[in-house]
Design a protein around this motif. Sequence first.
Motif, PDB file in Angstrom:
ATOM      1  N   LEU A  37      41.117  40.234  30.415  1.00 55.02           N
ATOM      2  CA  LEU A  37      40.280  40.709  31.515  1.00 55.02           C
ATOM      3  C   LEU A  37      40.812  42.022  32.086  1.00 55.02           C
ATOM      4  CD1 LEU A  37      37.822  39.853  33.293  1.00 55.02           C
ATOM      5  CD2 LEU A  37      39.468  38.809  34.848  1.00 55.02           C
ATOM      6  N   VAL A  38      42.144  42.074  32.327  1.00 54.42           N
ATOM      7  CA  VAL A  38      42.752  43.285  32.895  1.00 54.42           C
ATOM      8  C   VAL A  38      42.692  44.425  31.891  1.00 54.42           C
ATOM      9  CG1 VAL A  38      44.903  44.292  33.755  1.00 54.42           C
ATOM     10  CG2 VAL A  38      44.245  41.976  34.435  1.00 54.42           C
ATOM     11  N   MET A  39      42.954  44.144  30.644  1.00 57.15           N
ATOM     12  CA  MET A  39      42.948  45.183  29.612  1.00 57.15           C
ATOM     13  C   MET A  39      41.547  45.757  29.423  1.00 57.15           C
ATOM     14  SD  MET A  39      46.044  45.589  28.723  1.00 57.15           S
ATOM     15  CE  MET A  39      45.844  46.621  27.263  1.00 57.15           C
ATOM     16  N   ASP A  40      40.528  44.895  29.491  1.00 59.58           N
ATOM     17  CA  ASP A  40      39.155  45.390  29.347  1.00 59.58           C
ATOM     18  C   ASP A  40      38.770  46.312  30.500  1.00 59.58           C
ATOM     19  OD1 ASP A  40      38.785  44.032  27.015  1.00 59.58           O
ATOM     20  OD2 ASP A  40      37.776  42.302  27.922  1.00 59.58           O
ATOM     21  N   VAL A  41      39.252  45.993  31.687  1.00 54.35           N
ATOM     22  CA  VAL A  41      38.910  46.804  32.860  1.00 54.35           C
ATOM     23  C   VAL A  41      39.694  48.114  32.869  1.00 54.35           C
ATOM     24  CG1 VAL A  41      38.995  46.887  35.391  1.00 54.35           C
ATOM     25  CG2 VAL A  41      38.256  44.805  34.241  1.00 54.35           C
ATOM     26  N   ALA A  42      40.997  48.046  32.554  1.00 59.99           N
ATOM     27  CA  ALA A  42      41.879  49.220  32.704  1.00 59.99           C
ATOM     28  C   ALA A  42      42.332  49.778  31.374  1.00 59.99           C
ATOM     29  CB  ALA A  42      43.084  48.837  33.563  1.00 59.99           C
ATOM     30  N   ARG A  43      41.579  49.507  30.306  1.00 56.36           N
ATOM     31  CA  ARG A  43      42.017  49.942  28.979  1.00 56.36           C
ATOM     32  C   ARG A  43      42.233  51.452  28.919  1.00 56.36           C
ATOM     33  NH1 ARG A  43      41.885  47.224  24.469  1.00 56.36           N
ATOM     34  NH2 ARG A  43      40.439  45.696  25.367  1.00 56.36           N
ATOM     35  N   ASN A  44      41.254  52.225  29.363  1.00 57.69           N
ATOM     36  CA  ASN A  44      41.363  53.692  29.288  1.00 57.69           C
ATOM     37  C   ASN A  44      42.506  54.213  30.140  1.00 57.69           C
ATOM     38  OD1 ASN A  44      39.123  53.861  27.588  1.00 57.69           O
ATOM     39  ND2 ASN A  44      37.684  54.016  29.304  1.00 57.69           N
ATOM     40  N   GLU A  45      42.674  53.654  31.337  1.00 58.65           N
ATOM     41  CA  GLU A  45      43.749  54.101  32.218  1.00 58.65           C
ATOM     42  C   GLU A  45      45.122  53.796  31.610  1.00 58.65           C
ATOM     43  OE1 GLU A  45      41.102  52.507  33.114  1.00 58.65           O
ATOM     44  OE2 GLU A  45      40.092  53.928  34.455  1.00 58.65           O
ATOM     45  N   LEU A  46      45.262  52.594  30.993  1.00 54.40           N
ATOM     46  CA  LEU A  46      46.537  52.227  30.372  1.00 54.40           C
ATOM     47  C   LEU A  46      46.830  53.119  29.161  1.00 54.40           C
ATOM     48  CD1 LEU A  46      46.340  48.332  30.585  1.00 54.40           C
ATOM     49  CD2 LEU A  46      47.666  49.887  32.025  1.00 54.40           C
ATOM     50  N   LYS A  47      45.810  53.503  28.422  1.00 53.60           N
ATOM     51  CA  LYS A  47      46.002  54.429  27.302  1.00 53.60           C
ATOM     52  C   LYS A  47      46.497  55.780  27.809  1.00 53.60           C
ATOM     53  CE  LYS A  47      42.730  52.559  23.926  1.00 53.60           C
ATOM     54  NZ  LYS A  47      41.479  52.840  23.152  1.00 53.60           N
ATOM     55  N   MET A  48      45.904  56.208  28.961  1.00 51.00           N
ATOM     56  CA  MET A  48      46.329  57.490  29.524  1.00 51.00           C
ATOM     57  C   MET A  48      47.791  57.425  29.971  1.00 51.00           C
ATOM     58  SD  MET A  48      43.997  59.704  29.213  1.00 51.00           S
ATOM     59  CE  MET A  48      44.765  60.942  30.267  1.00 51.00           C
ATOM     60  N   ASP A  87      44.553  30.256  39.248  1.00 48.49           N
ATOM     61  CA  ASP A  87      45.607  29.456  38.597  1.00 48.49           C
ATOM     62  C   ASP A  87      45.084  28.714  37.372  1.00 48.49           C
ATOM     63  OD1 ASP A  87      47.458  30.263  40.438  1.00 48.49           O
ATOM     64  OD2 ASP A  87      47.258  28.482  41.726  1.00 48.49           O
ATOM     65  N   SER A  88      43.782  28.428  37.354  1.00 44.82           N
ATOM     66  CA  SER A  88      43.211  27.703  36.220  1.00 44.82           C
ATOM     67  C   SER A  88      42.950  28.609  35.017  1.00 44.82           C
ATOM     68  CB  SER A  88      41.905  27.014  36.640  1.00 44.82           C
ATOM     69  OG  SER A  88      40.900  27.978  36.933  1.00 44.82           O
ATOM     70  N   PHE A  89      42.981  29.938  35.235  1.00 46.63           N
ATOM     71  CA  PHE A  89      42.731  30.866  34.129  1.00 46.63           C
ATOM     72  C   PHE A  89      43.888  30.835  33.141  1.00 46.63           C
ATOM     73  CE2 PHE A  89      39.974  33.843  36.947  1.00 46.63           C
ATOM     74  CZ  PHE A  89      38.914  32.972  36.802  1.00 46.63           C
ATOM     75  N   ASP A  90      43.555  30.927  31.860  1.00 43.70           N
ATOM     76  CA  ASP A  90      44.565  31.057  30.820  1.00 43.70           C
ATOM     77  C   ASP A  90      45.161  32.461  30.890  1.00 43.70           C
ATOM     78  OD1 ASP A  90      45.709  29.836  28.251  1.00 43.70           O
ATOM     79  OD2 ASP A  90      44.992  31.812  27.603  1.00 43.70           O
ATOM     80  N   LEU A  91      46.453  32.581  30.686  1.00 44.54           N
ATOM     81  CA  LEU A  91      47.109  33.880  30.789  1.00 44.54           C
ATOM     82  C   LEU A  91      46.539  34.885  29.795  1.00 44.54           C
ATOM     83  CD1 LEU A  91      50.827  32.816  31.317  1.00 44.54           C
ATOM     84  CD2 LEU A  91      49.361  34.045  32.934  1.00 44.54           C
ATOM     85  N   ASN A  92      46.182  34.401  28.642  1.00 36.66           N
ATOM     86  CA  ASN A  92      45.584  35.282  27.643  1.00 36.66           C
ATOM     87  C   ASN A  92      44.252  35.843  28.141  1.00 36.66           C
ATOM     88  OD1 ASN A  92      45.476  36.486  24.981  1.00 36.66           O
ATOM     89  ND2 ASN A  92      43.865  34.988  24.508  1.00 36.66           N
ATOM     90  N   TYR A  93      43.480  34.985  28.851  1.00 37.50           N
ATOM     91  CA  TYR A  93      42.201  35.423  29.411  1.00 37.50           C
ATOM     92  C   TYR A  93      42.419  36.481  30.498  1.00 37.50           C
ATOM     93  CZ  TYR A  93      37.896  35.274  32.147  1.00 37.50           C
ATOM     94  OH  TYR A  93      36.770  35.617  32.837  1.00 37.50           O
ATOM     95  N   ILE A  94      43.452  36.258  31.360  1.00 34.85           N
ATOM     96  CA  ILE A  94      43.752  37.231  32.407  1.00 34.85           C
ATOM     97  C   ILE A  94      44.154  38.564  31.802  1.00 34.85           C
ATOM     98  CG2 ILE A  94      45.274  37.754  34.344  1.00 34.85           C
ATOM     99  CD1 ILE A  94      45.472  34.796  34.933  1.00 34.85           C
ATOM    100  N   ILE A 117      53.925  48.277  29.669  1.00 37.67           N
ATOM    101  CA  ILE A 117      52.577  47.721  29.865  1.00 37.67           C
ATOM    102  C   ILE A 117      52.494  46.320  29.270  1.00 37.67           C
ATOM    103  CG2 ILE A 117      50.166  47.973  29.186  1.00 37.67           C
ATOM    104  CD1 ILE A 117      50.574  51.024  29.379  1.00 37.67           C
ATOM    105  N   LYS A 118      53.067  46.153  28.083  1.00 31.22           N
ATOM    106  CA  LYS A 118      53.057  44.835  27.456  1.00 31.22           C
ATOM    107  C   LYS A 118      53.827  43.820  28.284  1.00 31.22           C
ATOM    108  CE  LYS A 118      50.691  45.178  23.601  1.00 31.22           C
ATOM    109  NZ  LYS A 118      49.519  44.295  23.355  1.00 31.22           N
TER     110      LYS A 118
END
Length: 367
Positions: free
Chosen positions: A333-344, A323-330, A17-18
């Motif tokens: 953003l993804v972790m906030d949306v899929a945090r529970n699913e990634l934990k599972m 493309d203008s988004f910072d990778l850390n922001y992306i 995941i990381k």
Amino acid sequence: MACVGGLIGGVTNMIAIKMLFRPYKPIYIFNKKLPFTPGVIPSRRNHLSQQLGEMVSSHLLTKDVFQSKLNAPSTIHWISEWIDSQLERLLLSERSIHDILLNFHPKPDEWFNTHILQTIDKHFVKLLTDYEDKPLKNVIPTLFKVRIDDGVSEINPLIRQKLIDYLKSSRALDDFTMMIDKFIQTKGRLARSIYLVMTKEDLAKKVILELIKLINDDDFIQKLDDQIQLTYNELLDHPIGYYADKLNLYDIFKEGSEHLLHSDRVQSIYHKPLKDVSQSFVSSIRNAGTDNISKRIVITASTHLPTIVDNMDIEQMVKDQIDSFDLNYIETLVMDVARNELKMITRLGFILGGFIGIIQGLIAIMV
């Protein structure tokens, strides 16, 4: 074995995941880039943004979607309400039409008169063109034609009554006496001999009496009716263009429009504060203006919308934005949306790893 397997499975999933995001940049050792660096998303960022842009432009924000949204009842209702609120504020202000136009043109009176006359002229010419070849009977409203028909049926008795009133008047006697005398004087001595039998006044009275009898005769009444109806039908069959040429309708209408535009009533409305204008007039402007402006906005926007969407280039816009988004922001953003699913997924790695460890232990014992 179960603990070791569970630990291996869970840690492996955590690392996987990381590695979706990390590292952000490639790592080199002895000028050799380490495999899987940078992470999956940073290394495929350009392709990902391009695919997202294509998906949004082809399936989400399409021309049909914009057209559907623009023509949706809720959108039209919102446009109408907004226009109505703007018109209400304008029509209840202290400013007159002259004051409003002064903001847009240095000579508002001249512009107003010219623009109004040109607009009226344009619509009248179009009206004449559209109805030029159509018979009058196909243009007259039904109710109005019924009233004309009733009026035509009253022409016969009206004409006959007017003729009888004239024939019974002293003026008719004088006119007929003069005409008969003039006629007889041109026919020679033999014709003048009739004056030996009766005077020219008696002769005139005799002619008038016979004419009155003729006017009241049933055959004459029917023939007059037939002729009136025939003439009326011919008038109805003539096209509008015939009357436009014969009556010079364009010049009459143009002169009437100019006279009306410069009348005291119109000029008083033009210079009067809008809030002091008749409320019924203001209401009619609001009702007509709201509907007409709303329809014009929707029609104009619908007509030019495909071109606007093409010029916007939504696909490139989405790509540039991503493309203008910072990778850390992306990543955040993804972790906030899929945090529970990634934990599972991580927990599932521990469980599967532990289960596999148990199976391996059982196999080792049995062997």
